[in-house]
Design a protein around this motif. Structure first.
Motif: not given
Ligand code: GLN
Length: 299
Positions: A156-177
């Protein structure tokens, strides 16, 4: 005089928006939310045309949704989303519904992070991803990690991140664990500038759990259920303190009556500048502390 017998094909007129609202048995704000979501009727449209008729299929959808709300299910699960920090987070039964008081964690984090600098941040027990995603948007330079013990929550969190975060962010994609607090991450990850968590903190026998029965027990009580509700928080602090960079902060949400106990746990873990923050209701809701900065070890 006899009345003409009415035919068996009498058509019951469809209810108007106003009729439905009155008969729904819901709080007005909930009924308005369902009209918006399932009938596409805004509040303005309702005020302009309260007499507009509801089509049978729309009515059926509305009725199904209303029955769920009447049965006590959180509105957020029924409509499938909840607003958090100005974001529309999708939420389902595998994640806690984001609460307004949890925005305090994000506000704390935003104040601690220099927008121009990169930083290592981890949201522990991310659930819907609310805290991690809001922070990633506010602080684009930060490298943001998020963990959860539940694979379904992470999806669910990854799906939210895909919808809400820009494709490119300076700090990079979120890391999921996936895993148990910091054990979800490789030993080499970190050290962290900021560790954040809205952990489970409801005692296993708390009578409020009845009102929270649609939300995951894993997120409310956790797996280390304790009579004081602090079982997961004890473990979380023990795992988190050694992973902070010198000067790095740990901040966590807790119950309305747990602030003093959480501050004591933070102190016992060797952290300094221990303090609590109040939510909008004036309740000490988040406690924070830091690993003493370099040269500050004697204080
Ligand atoms: N604040 C929630 C409640 O008591 C609990 C959230 C949590 O356990 N993290 O309604």
């Amino acid at each position: 005089m006899t009345h003409p017998v009415s035919g068996c094909h009498d058509i019951v007129p469809p209810p108007s928006l106003q009729d439905w609202l009155r008969a729904s048995g819901l709080a007005r704000s909930d009924a308005l939310a369902l009209l918006r979501e399932f009938a596409g009727v805004s509040h303005a449209a309702l005020l302009a045309h309260p007499e507009a008729a509801l089509a049978p299929r729309t009515l059926a959808r509305l009725e199904r949704a209303a029955a769920r709300v009447r049965a006590g299910e959180p509105l957020a699960y029924v409509v499938g989303w909840r607003e958090f920090f100005g974001l529309r987070l999708q939420v389902g039964p595998h994640v806690l519904v984001p609460r307004p008081e949890t925005e305090l964690l994000v506000e704390f984090a935003v104040l601690r992070l220099d927008p121009q600098r990169s930083a290592e941040v981890l949201d522990l027990g991310t659930g819907s991803g609310a805290v991690a995603i809001a922070l990633a948007l506010q602080r684009p330079q930060a490298r943001v990690h998020a963990s959860d013990v539940s694979a379904q929550a992470l999806r669910q969190a990854r799906a939210n991140a895909r919808r809400l975060l820009p494709r490119q962010r300076p700090g990079g994609a979120l890391h999921w664990h996936q895993g148990d607090w910091l054990r979800a991450l490789p030993a080499a990850a970190g050290p962290f500038d900021l560790l954040l968590a809205n952990p489970p903190y409801v005692a296993a026998a708390d009578p409020h759990l009845l009102a929270l029965r649609f939300e995951p027990t894993l997120a409310l009580v956790g797996r280390r259920a304790d009579s004081d509700g602090l079982g997961e928080i004890r473990e979380l602090i023990a795992q988190a303190a050694p992973r902070l960079r010198a000067g790095g902060w740990l901040a966590l949400e807790h119950g309305w009556d747990q602030a003093a106990a959480v501050r004591a746990l933070l102190r016992r873990a060797g952290l300094s500048e221990v303090h609590s923050l109040r939510d909008l209701a004036g309740i000490q809701r988040v406690s924070a502390a830091r690993r003493p900065p370099p040269g500050d070890a004697c204080h």
